[in-house]
Design an enzyme around this catalytic site. Structure first.
Site, PDB file in Angstrom:
ATOM      1  NE  ARG A 123     -21.245 -11.428  -2.286  1.00  0.00           N
ATOM      2  CZ  ARG A 123     -22.118 -11.055  -3.223  1.00  0.00           C
ATOM      3  NH1 ARG A 123     -21.743 -10.924  -4.484  1.00  0.00           N
ATOM      4  NH2 ARG A 123     -23.370 -10.789  -2.891  1.00  0.00           N
ATOM      5  CB  SER A 143     -21.755  -8.392   5.949  1.00  0.00           C
ATOM      6  OG  SER A 143     -20.922  -8.740   4.884  1.00  0.00           O
ATOM      7  CE  LYS A 163     -25.625  -7.954   0.321  1.00  0.00           C
ATOM      8  NZ  LYS A 163     -25.795  -9.349   0.588  1.00  0.00           N
TER       9      LYS A 163
END
Ligand code: 3NM
Length: 214
Positions: free
Chosen positions: A43, A115, A144
């Protein structure tokens, strides 16, 4: 590959990009694998991430090789084209990313993770053909920037109480010390960035989860 995906792959699902790994992502990934992670998601996102597409592709290929050697699935966050280009084992997308239904059509035989933040989104992800869902944030996270408010294990319990049996990982602020309630609420695994990627000893950090996973 998708046929080989089992919910046990989710037990200790490590996620990272260069921005999460002060010690270097390749070193951290190798150590995390030695510590027992069961799946990895690349990611590359947010402050400190790589800008150059070429650098991202070549890093993805190197990380994929490390995962292959260890026989753990290699998943790419949010970039279907990259996943197809290098033959990754799957893709993980959020609610704001490309639609899961469209991706499912492009990714035959690959793992698709989505998600979700509610049992409604979970039902939609399942209907769209997700192989697993990530539910979070369970606890507050600093990994995040646009994370929603932490909801504890409430959403995981809602999803299970609604009778949904899709493979599921909890995500957000999870450490070896606070992971037990996530499993107790019905998750098949935990997704973890910083408690492994920023640990002094990522191998030991991963290993500490094994007692909870059982
Ligand atoms: N997604 P850490 S929370 C990538 O709630 C991500 O969907 C989340 O990192 C969500 O383990 C999160 O360091 C960050 O808290 C998880």
């Amino acid at each position: 590959m998708r046929a080989e995906f089992q919910k046990e792959n989710l037990s200790l699902y490590f996620i990272a990009g260069t921005q999460d790994c002060p010690a270097g992502i390749e070193t951290v990934l190798r150590q995390a694998i030695e510590g027992g992670i069961t799946m990895f998601q690349f990611r590359e996102k947010g402050p400190g991430s790589l800008d150059s597409k070429d650098d991202i592709v070549s890093l993805a290929i190197r990380l994929q090789a490390i995962c292959r050697e260890a026989a753990i699935p290699f998943i790419i966050n949010d970039d279907v084209d990259l996943a197809v280009k290098i033959g990754a084992d799957g893709v993980h997308v959020g609610q704001e990313d490309e639609k899961a239904l469209e991706i499912r059509a492009k990714l035959k035989g690959k793992i698709l993770g989505v998600s979700v933040h509610s049992s409604e989104e979970a039902a939609k992800a399942k209907a769209d053909g997700a192989d697993y869902i990530g539910v979070g944030p369970v606890y507050p996270t600093t990994s995040k920037a646009d994370a929603k408010e932490a909801r504890g294990t409430e959403v995981i319990r809602d999803i299970r109480l609604a009778g949904m049996q899709i493979p599921l990982v909890g995500i957000g602020g999870i450490t070896a010390e606070n992971a037990a309630p996530v499993f107790a609420s019905g998750a098949d695994g935990v997704s973890v960035i910083s408690s492994i990627s920023r640990a002094q000893d990522p191998k030991e950090a991963a290993r500490r989860f094994s007692a909870i996973i059982g």
